[in-house]
Design an enzyme around this catalytic site. Structure first.
Site, mmCIF file in Angstrom:
data_model
loop_
_atom_site.group_PDB
_atom_site.id
_atom_site.type_symbol
_atom_site.label_atom_id
_atom_site.label_comp_id
_atom_site.label_asym_id
_atom_site.label_seq_id
_atom_site.Cartn_x
_atom_site.Cartn_y
_atom_site.Cartn_z
ATOM 1 C CB CYS A 336 -0.993 -0.025 1.150
ATOM 2 S SG CYS A 336 -2.403 1.099 0.884
ATOM 3 C CG HIS A 430 -3.802 -3.376 3.384
ATOM 4 N ND1 HIS A 430 -2.561 -3.041 3.868
ATOM 5 C CD2 HIS A 430 -4.411 -2.200 3.057
ATOM 6 C CE1 HIS A 430 -2.420 -1.736 3.848
ATOM 7 N NE2 HIS A 430 -3.523 -1.199 3.353
#
Length: 507
Positions: A336, A430
Site C-alpha cells: 500500500c 492488504h
C-alpha cells in the site's frame, strides 16, 4: 441470555481489545448470538467490511471471534491519525472529513446520537453485545463530550468492567484512581475489575485485591496471567522489543530474517503477522539503517501519510539503506503506502495527505502515483505468483503504470496490479500474505535470493493459527474470570447501590 457489557481500561493498550475478543469467543462457543461494538476507535489499522466500509481491525478480529463477518455496525466511528494534531474521520465506514482535537469536540453531540442508535440496533439484532471503550474513562478532561466510555455506558445503561495491565506497574492505583475520578452517576455503572498480564504467584496479589475491594466496594472478577503463547493483538502484534509473533524453530538450518520499517504513521502493519506464523521466520520492526544489515527481506508497510513518511525515511538514512538493499538484489516488499514509495513520483494535487504538490519516490518501479480525493475501498480477488488470492484495498493513491511493467497481481477481471521485478515486489492489496500459497511462494523466493538453507512449511495456515489464538483467549476467560459474575452483569446490569468513591482529598 440477553444484555450488554462495556470493557473499559485504565490506559490505552491495557488489554480491552483482546479481553473483548476473548469474552466474545467464550460466549460464541456456548452458542450465544454475540456481537462486538466499539463506538469510536482511533487506529490506522483497519479493514474493508463485506458491506463496503472501513472499520478498525480490532473490531474485525472481534467479529471473527463471534463467528461474524466484519460490518460497519461494529465500529461506527473510526479516527485515523494523519498527524500529531489531525485525524481523518470515518463514519459508518466512509470518510467524513478531517478534524483537529478541538474541532472534533463540536461533532461529538451528533456522533453520540449515531453511536447510541447503532448500539440499540445491534442489541435488537443480537442476544449479547460486548462493547469496548477507548483509551480510559479517567480522561476527565474529555468526559463532557465522551462517546466511547462512560458517555456510552450512561446512554446505554451498560455495566462496566475496568481492566488494567499489571505488567506496566501500579495497576492497583490505576484501578482505584479510575473509579475515584469519575462522577457518581458514572461510578454507579463500574461493576468490577480485571487484572491483565499477571506473572507470578496470585497469592501475592490477593491482599492488594482485597484492599481494593474494601476501598471501592467492587470485586476483581479475574486475574488473567501473562500467556507466552498468546501473540495476537487486536490492533497490532508488536512486542515491546520490536518482535512480531513467536515463530517456531526453522525447518531447515537457517532462519529467514524480516525487517519491517516502523514508519511514523504506519497503517495496517498487521499485514506481516502472517509471516510471523511461519516456522523459522523472524519478523522485527526496525527504525534505523543499521537494523537492515543482514535482513533477508525488507518490508515497507502501509502508511496513513505516505509523503511525510517517505520524507522521514530519507531524513533517517533508511531510504538509502532500502535502496542499497534492493539494488544489491536482496528482496524488498512494499505494501500500500510502502508500495507507493517505490514509484518514480507521487502527485497529490488535491492535498489529500499533505500540501498539494509533486514528490519524488524511490524510483524502484516504472510507475507513478496520483492521489484521488475519494478513497479506494474494496475486497478484490485475483491471482499472484500462480496462486489464487484475496485481499482488501484502502488507499487514495492510484498507480499509473508504464506498459509492460510486470504485475504482482492479476485481478479477477484481468487488470494488472502491483509490481514484480524479481527481488522487488509491491501491491496496494492488504492481506495478501494471509493467503497461504502466496506467502509460501514469497518466502521461497526470499530464501532462494538470500541463499538460505530454509524449508518452507507446507502446512502452516494463517486462518487456523488465528482461530487457535482466539480459542486461547476464550480459554483464558473461562479459566481465570468469574464467568458467572460476567453473565449476571450482562443479564441484570450493574448492581444497585455500588459505593461512591470520593476523590483523593475530598472531605
Amino acid at each position: 441470555m440477553h444484555g450488554a457489557l462495556l470493557i473499559a481500561g485504565t490506559t490505552s493498550d491495557a488489554g480491552k481489545s483482546v479481553l473483548v475478543a476473548g469474552i466474545c469467543r467464550w460466549l460464541a462457543r456456548q452458542g450465544v448470538d454475540v456481537a462486538p461494538f466499539k463506538a469510536q476507535n482511533m487506529s490506522n489499522n483497519s479493514v474493508v467490511t463485506t458491506d463496503g466500509g472501513e472499520i478498525g481491525r480490532a473490531q474485525a478480529l472481534q467479529a471473527a471471534a463471534c463467528g461474524l463477518e466484519p460490518s460497519v455496525a461494529f465500529n461506527p466511528v473510526l479516527l485515523k491519525p494523519e498527524s500529531d494534531r489531525t485525524s481523518q474521520v470515518v463514519v459508518h465506514g466512509r470518510v467524513d472529513g478531517s478534524v483537529s482535537a478541538l474541532s472534533y469536540r463540536e461533532r461529538k453531540p451528533a456522533l453520540l446520537e449515531i453511536v447510541t442508535a447503532g448500539l440499540a440496533r445491534l442489541r435488537a439484532e443480537h442476544d449479547v453485545v460486548i462493547c469496548e471503550g477507548a483509551g480510559s474513562p479517567a480522561e476527565i478532561n474529555l468526559r463532557a463530550t465522551d462517546i466511547a466510555n462512560m458517555g456510552l455506558a450512561r446512554a446505554g445503561s451498560l455495566p462496566t468492567i475496568v481492566v488494567g495491565d499489571i505488567d506496566r506497574g501500579g495497576v492497583l492505583a490505576h484501578l482505584f484512581g479510575t473509579v475515584a475520578v469519575l462522577e457518581p452517576a458514572d461510578q454507579a455503572l463500574v461493576s468490577g475489575f480485571v487484572v491483565n498480564k499477571f506473572r507470578g504467584d496470585p497469592a501475592l496479589l490477593e491482599p492488594g485485591l482485597a484492599q481494593l475491594e474494601r476501598l471501592t466496594g467492587r470485586p476483581t472478577l479475574g486475574v488473567v496471567p501473562f500467556a507466552p503463547d498468546l501473540w495476537i493483538d487486536a490492533e497490532d502484534s508488536l512486542g515491546h522489543d520490536g518482535t512480531v509473533g513467536r515463530p517456531g524453530a526453522p525447518l531447515g538450518r537457517d532462519w529467514l530474517r524480516v525487517a519491517v520499517v516502523r514508519l511514523p504513521r504506519v497503517s495496517n502493519g498487521t499485514d506481516v503477522d502472517a509471516l510471523a506464523c511461519e516456522p523459522g521466520v523472524s519478523v522485527r520492526y526496525v527504525t534505523a539503517p543499521s537494523d537492515l544489515v543482514g535482513a533477508d527481506l525488507v518490508v515497507l508497510p502501509g502508511s496513513k501519510a505516505t509523503v511525510s513518511d517517505l520524507a522521514w525515511l530519507r531524513s533517517t538514512g533508511l531510504a538509502d539503506a532500502v535502496l542499497a538493499h534492493a539494488r544489491a538484489g536482496r528482496p524488498l516488499l512494499g505494501i500500500c503506502g510502502g508500495y507507493q514509495m517505490l514509484a518514480r513520483t507521487i502527485d497529490d494535487p488535491h492535498g489529500v495527505e499533505a500540501a498539494p504538490g509533486h514528490h519524488e519516490g524511490l524510483g524502484l518501479g516504472a510507475f507513478d502515483v496520483v492521489f484521488d480525493p475519494d478513497k479506494h475501498l474494496g475486497n478484490p480477488h485475483g491471482t499472484a505468483l500462480g496462486e489464487d488470492v484475496a485481499g482488501y484495498e484502502i488507499h487514495h493513491g492510484r498507480e499509473l503504470r508504464d506498459p509492460g511493467l510486470p504485475a504482482l497481481v492479476r485481478t479477477s477481471d484481468g487488470a494488472a496490479e502491483g509490481l514484480d521485478i524479481g527481488n522487488v515486489l509491491g501491491t496496494h492489496w492488504h492481506g495478501l500474505l494471509e493467503n497461504d500459497g502466496f506467502r509460501r511462494r514469497v518466502l521461497a523466493r526470499v530464501a532462494s535470493l538470500s541463499g538460505r538453507d530454509v524449508t518452507i512449511s507446507r502446512t502452516t495456515s494463517f486462518a487456523v493459527t488465528r482461530t487457535a489464538q482466539l480459542d486461547l483467549l476464550a480459554d483464558l476467560v473461562e479459566a481465570h474470570l468469574d464467568t458467572a459474575a460476567l453473565i449476571r452483569l450482562i443479564e441484570q446490569g450493574a448492581p444497585v447501590g455500588l459505593r461512591i468513591v470520593p476523590p483523593a482529598g475530598a472531605p
